[in-house]
Write a protein that holds these residues in place. Structure first.
Motif, PDB file in Angstrom:
ATOM      1  N   PRO A  87     -15.626  -0.023   3.323  1.00 51.90           N
ATOM      2  CA  PRO A  87     -15.215  -1.151   2.480  1.00 51.90           C
ATOM      3  C   PRO A  87     -16.414  -1.940   1.967  1.00 51.90           C
ATOM      4  O   PRO A  87     -17.439  -2.048   2.636  1.00 51.90           O
ATOM      5  CB  PRO A  87     -14.376  -2.018   3.425  1.00 51.90           C
ATOM      6  N   LYS A  88     -16.248  -2.474   0.766  1.00 53.73           N
ATOM      7  CA  LYS A  88     -17.313  -3.227   0.114  1.00 53.73           C
ATOM      8  C   LYS A  88     -16.804  -4.660  -0.067  1.00 53.73           C
ATOM      9  O   LYS A  88     -15.726  -4.873  -0.625  1.00 53.73           O
ATOM     10  CB  LYS A  88     -17.566  -2.579  -1.241  1.00 53.73           C
ATOM     11  N   LYS A  89     -17.584  -5.604   0.409  1.00 51.73           N
ATOM     12  CA  LYS A  89     -17.205  -7.024   0.299  1.00 51.73           C
ATOM     13  C   LYS A  89     -17.979  -7.654  -0.836  1.00 51.73           C
ATOM     14  O   LYS A  89     -19.130  -7.283  -1.072  1.00 51.73           O
ATOM     15  CB  LYS A  89     -17.672  -7.738   1.576  1.00 51.73           C
ATOM     16  N   THR A 124     -11.823  -5.452  -3.091  1.00 52.71           N
ATOM     17  CA  THR A 124     -13.049  -5.170  -3.847  1.00 52.71           C
ATOM     18  C   THR A 124     -13.562  -3.737  -3.652  1.00 52.71           C
ATOM     19  O   THR A 124     -14.682  -3.429  -4.050  1.00 52.71           O
ATOM     20  CB  THR A 124     -14.136  -6.186  -3.465  1.00 52.71           C
ATOM     21  N   GLY A 125     -12.752  -2.899  -3.050  1.00 52.03           N
ATOM     22  CA  GLY A 125     -13.070  -1.479  -3.039  1.00 52.03           C
ATOM     23  C   GLY A 125     -14.081  -1.045  -1.986  1.00 52.03           C
ATOM     24  O   GLY A 125     -14.236  -1.671  -0.934  1.00 52.03           O
ATOM     25  N   PHE A 126     -14.801   0.015  -2.345  1.00 54.73           N
ATOM     26  CA  PHE A 126     -15.587   0.756  -1.354  1.00 54.73           C
ATOM     27  C   PHE A 126     -16.963   1.145  -1.895  1.00 54.73           C
ATOM     28  O   PHE A 126     -17.154   1.217  -3.100  1.00 54.73           O
ATOM     29  CB  PHE A 126     -14.840   2.054  -1.001  1.00 54.73           C
ATOM     30  N   GLN A 154     -13.901   9.607   1.373  1.00 55.65           N
ATOM     31  CA  GLN A 154     -14.688   9.218   0.196  1.00 55.65           C
ATOM     32  C   GLN A 154     -14.588   7.721  -0.061  1.00 55.65           C
ATOM     33  O   GLN A 154     -15.436   7.131  -0.716  1.00 55.65           O
ATOM     34  CB  GLN A 154     -14.172   9.948  -1.059  1.00 55.65           C
ATOM     35  N   LEU A 155     -13.511   7.108   0.442  1.00 60.98           N
ATOM     36  CA  LEU A 155     -13.273   5.684   0.200  1.00 60.98           C
ATOM     37  C   LEU A 155     -12.984   5.041   1.545  1.00 60.98           C
ATOM     38  O   LEU A 155     -11.859   4.629   1.833  1.00 60.98           O
ATOM     39  CB  LEU A 155     -12.080   5.513  -0.752  1.00 60.98           C
ATOM     40  N   SER A 156     -13.980   5.009   2.389  1.00 54.48           N
ATOM     41  CA  SER A 156     -13.731   4.513   3.741  1.00 54.48           C
ATOM     42  C   SER A 156     -14.767   3.502   4.195  1.00 54.48           C
ATOM     43  O   SER A 156     -14.682   2.998   5.307  1.00 54.48           O
ATOM     44  CB  SER A 156     -13.676   5.692   4.719  1.00 54.48           C
ATOM     45  N   SER A 214      -6.848  -0.244  -7.717  1.00 53.43           N
ATOM     46  CA  SER A 214      -5.536   0.207  -7.216  1.00 53.43           C
ATOM     47  C   SER A 214      -4.999  -0.710  -6.122  1.00 53.43           C
ATOM     48  O   SER A 214      -3.803  -1.019  -6.092  1.00 53.43           O
ATOM     49  CB  SER A 214      -5.647   1.619  -6.648  1.00 53.43           C
ATOM     50  N   SER A 215      -5.876  -1.160  -5.216  1.00 56.14           N
ATOM     51  CA  SER A 215      -5.402  -1.980  -4.090  1.00 56.14           C
ATOM     52  C   SER A 215      -4.894  -3.328  -4.586  1.00 56.14           C
ATOM     53  O   SER A 215      -3.784  -3.756  -4.229  1.00 56.14           O
ATOM     54  CB  SER A 215      -6.529  -2.208  -3.069  1.00 56.14           C
ATOM     55  N   GLY A 216      -5.694  -4.016  -5.412  1.00 56.10           N
ATOM     56  CA  GLY A 216      -5.286  -5.321  -5.935  1.00 56.10           C
ATOM     57  C   GLY A 216      -4.011  -5.204  -6.756  1.00 56.10           C
ATOM     58  O   GLY A 216      -3.101  -6.038  -6.652  1.00 56.10           O
ATOM     59  N   VAL A 217      -3.927  -4.162  -7.565  1.00 57.51           N
ATOM     60  CA  VAL A 217      -2.761  -3.958  -8.424  1.00 57.51           C
ATOM     61  C   VAL A 217      -1.504  -3.703  -7.588  1.00 57.51           C
ATOM     62  O   VAL A 217      -0.423  -4.201  -7.892  1.00 57.51           O
ATOM     63  CB  VAL A 217      -3.033  -2.788  -9.402  1.00 57.51           C
ATOM     64  N   GLN A 218      -1.660  -2.947  -6.506  1.00 58.24           N
ATOM     65  CA  GLN A 218      -0.487  -2.658  -5.671  1.00 58.24           C
ATOM     66  C   GLN A 218      -0.004  -3.888  -4.919  1.00 58.24           C
ATOM     67  O   GLN A 218       1.187  -4.081  -4.736  1.00 58.24           O
ATOM     68  CB  GLN A 218      -0.844  -1.581  -4.640  1.00 58.24           C
ATOM     69  N   MET A 219      -0.938  -4.707  -4.444  1.00 55.60           N
ATOM     70  CA  MET A 219      -0.507  -5.827  -3.584  1.00 55.60           C
ATOM     71  C   MET A 219      -0.007  -7.030  -4.411  1.00 55.60           C
ATOM     72  O   MET A 219       0.776  -7.831  -3.920  1.00 55.60           O
ATOM     73  CB  MET A 219      -1.612  -6.243  -2.624  1.00 55.60           C
ATOM     74  N   ALA A 271       0.846  -1.205   0.000  1.00 48.20           N
ATOM     75  CA  ALA A 271       0.000   0.000   0.000  1.00 48.20           C
ATOM     76  C   ALA A 271       0.873   1.244   0.000  1.00 48.20           C
ATOM     77  O   ALA A 271       1.768   1.395   0.836  1.00 48.20           O
ATOM     78  CB  ALA A 271      -0.906   0.005   1.235  1.00 48.20           C
ATOM     79  N   ARG A 272       0.609   2.103  -0.917  1.00 54.77           N
ATOM     80  CA  ARG A 272       1.285   3.397  -0.915  1.00 54.77           C
ATOM     81  C   ARG A 272       0.447   4.410  -1.672  1.00 54.77           C
ATOM     82  O   ARG A 272      -0.527   4.055  -2.327  1.00 54.77           O
ATOM     83  CB  ARG A 272       2.699   3.323  -1.435  1.00 54.77           C
ATOM     84  N   CYS A 273       0.831   5.650  -1.533  1.00 56.61           N
ATOM     85  CA  CYS A 273       0.053   6.722  -2.156  1.00 56.61           C
ATOM     86  C   CYS A 273       0.521   6.912  -3.593  1.00 56.61           C
ATOM     87  O   CYS A 273       1.700   6.752  -3.882  1.00 56.61           O
ATOM     88  CB  CYS A 273       0.259   7.998  -1.361  1.00 56.61           C
TER      89      CYS A 273
END
Ligand code: N01
Length: 535
Positions: free
Chosen positions: A149-151, A380-382, A145-147, A189-194, A56-58
């Protein structure tokens, strides 16, 4: 809420101790307002406290994704990388909380459950999920705005015997991937980063992709002492450049159309942007996000890059986005994402062609296959923009809830205030540049604007401030109009509410740029807070 301690009326109760909430606390307090933060976690940091997943990074450069309000802080903090990793950002936020002595005004472990506006007293009565109550003249939502989480809603989750994690609810303890078979659902972004980080540790990694998105190389780099000194010597200039750029990221789009260059010149410009700009690649030309033809040229370039990076042409094809313009869905910024699929232990599973049916005890079952996994990750995002605002029950005049008022999409003025909810503000809410900008810069501008408005209300000895219905109606129309000038509405993304089934399909952020937006705020102020009613 009869048990509210009515003798202790705060000027402002801020919800959330992330970057926006802490800035609000510091600024409001400095203006003589009596305020407090409610924070659901036991720590500051907001999303940077929760999104602790590997890698995770900005994707905004560190020197721009940092507070601009204190020159001393700017000089004191030493960023180590061009794009800071999550632990470094969280350390920075903690450092700020200590330096400005913010913790004493934060109530940790309390999420807002309920807020009701008392029209007779012109104040808000609030209750946390733990039953404690507060009374405040003003409420400021700094909930992000992205806080929320969506499962994915997968049957058989309780049968699955392995471990399950969500990228945005990552545990503080290290997750051990060694010798494990891991599945990642989601390629934002999260899946791609990890992906590249976990690929190096796990025995086998399945990446379950429903929609391929674009990703641009981050071009990470350490910051040398010389670079740090140079940036710090010209920090004000850098801030001004960011403020006056369309996105607040500091990248000024080339004044040229992609259609005006020869193919050779265009190739040079794209190549240079690809190698240096990260997210700013979309601004290599002024019209990539505005004009279909210009966008197609950028798309063709990126498609070629994907094909060059991925050895297997069939996998490259699956990783190549289809059906929407480049950048219309927020692109990821990666470090060796595409290259990960050249590894023997990484497998791309196309779940659009072969959808996940259920989880079974040993892994993931799709319509055609079964994938054994020990650790499953939901990337899976937010529920973006409105998810965190609708989590508490917020009720304005006549008991109307925010959810009821916004049942057809957010209706507000400037993305920060909504009629029927007096003395209620949202930092970087829907209808403001928020996620189409450097959100920290946009949040700081909102905090300053709200602070001046509250000080002005106090100076006038007024008790209420509220957006006027006609102005919010016009603002929503303006947000929609501006979005039509862009290609953003052409993708099914969280910009248009497509990430949650049944969510109203409206364009959420303001696409007119941070500079244009700031001019509007300045005009509102210069016209004695035009569009607001003091009462
Ligand atoms: O979430 P996303 P994210 N079954 O919504 C898939 C910021 N951010 O956490 O498109 C299967 O982008 C979904 O597929 P689809 C940044 O603003 C920043 O990655 O719905 N798949 C998609 O692939 C970013 O944009 C940073 O078909 C499902 C993925 O999950 C935002 O946060 C880092 C599914 C979700 O992607 C969100 O990023 C991380 C299901 N039921 C995040 N539901 C940086 O600063 C969803 N998906 C770098």
């Amino acid at each position: 809420m009869a048990d509210a301690p009515k003798n202790q009326v705060l000027d402002v109760l801020i919800i959330g101790a992330g970057l926006a909430g802490l800035r609000a606390l510091h600024t409001f307090r400095g203006a003589g307002l009596n305020c407090q933060i409610l924070e659901k976690s036991d720590e500051v940091g907001g999303v940077w406290n929760y999104n602790r997943y590997p890698g995770a990074r900005c994707d905004v450069e560190s020197y721009d994704y940092s507070y601009s309000f204190s020159a001393e802080l700017e000089q004191e903090w030493r960023w180590t990388e061009r794009y800071a990793q999550q632990p470094e950002i969280l350390s920075y936020i903690r450092f700020v909380a200590e330096k400005f002595d913010l913790r004493k005004h934060i109530k940790f472990d309390h999420a807002l459950a309920e807020a009701r506006y008392d029209e007779a007293r012109c104040h808000w009565e609030l209750r946390s999920t733990r039953g404690e109550t507060w009374v405040a003249k003003t409420v400021v939502m700094a909930t992000g705005q992205l806080s929320k989480p969506k499962k994915p809603d997968l049957t058989g989750e309780s049968d699955f015997t392995g471990e399950i994690y969500h990228s945005a609810l990552w545990p503080r303890e290290q997750v051990n991937f060694k010798d494990k078979r891991v599945g990642i659902i989601g390629t934002g972004s999260s899946g791609v980063q990890m992906t590249p980080v976990i690929a190096e540790q796990a025995r086998h990694l399945y990446v379950f992709q429903r929609t391929a998105n674009y990703s641009i190389p981050a071009c990470h780099a350490d910051i040398s002492d010389q670079e740090d000194a140079d940036i710090k010597a010209r920090y004000r200039e850098r801030r001004e450049q960011a403020k006056n750029s369309p996105s607040g990221l500091g990248f000024v789009p080339s004044g040229k159309s992609a259609l005006d260059d020869t193919p050779e010149e265009r190739e040079k410009i794209f190549e240079a942007a690809w190698r240096r700009l990260g997210y700013g690649f979309a601004l290599a030309y002024k019209d990539i996000l505005l004009n279909r033809e210009a966008n197609d040229l950028a798309k063709a370039f990126v498609h070629r890059k994907i094909a060059e990076k991925v050895n297997d042409p069939e996998i490259a094809k699956k990783l190549t986005p289809k059906g929407f313009p480049f950048g219309a869905m927020r692109p990821a910024v990666d470090h060796l994402y595409y290259e990960s699929f050249n590894r023997d232990n990484v497998e791309l599973v196309d779940i659009k062609a072969d959808p996940i049916e259920e989880l079974v005890a040993t892994g993931v079952k799709t319509s055609r296959n079964e994938y054994p996994v020990d650790i499953l990750i939901y990337a899976t995002g937010f529920d973006a923009f409105t998810g965190s605002l609708f989590t508490p029950d917020i009720r304005g005049r006549n008991g109307i809830s925010l959810q009821e008022k916004w049942c057809d999409g957010p209706v507000n003025y400037l993305g920060l205030s909504t009629s029927e909810f007096p003395n209620f503000f949202i930092i970087a809410g829907p209808g403001s540049p928020s996620l189409l900008s450097n959100v920290l810069l946009s949040s700081e501008e909102h905090v300053d604007f709200i602070c001046e408005l509250l000080v002005s209300m106090k100076g006038r000895q007024m008790k209420e401030i509220e957006a006027l219905p006609q102005f919010e109606k016009d603002w929503v129309a303006h947000v929609n109009e501006r979005s039509k000038e862009t290609l953003y509405p052409l993708a099914s993304s969280y910009y248009v509410g497509a990430e949650v089934a049944g969510k109203p399909r409206v364009f959420m952020p303001y696409s007119g740029g941070v500079r244009g937006y700031r001019r509007i705020l300045e005009r509102v102020k210069a016209n004695d807070w035009e569009g607001f009613r003091f009462g």
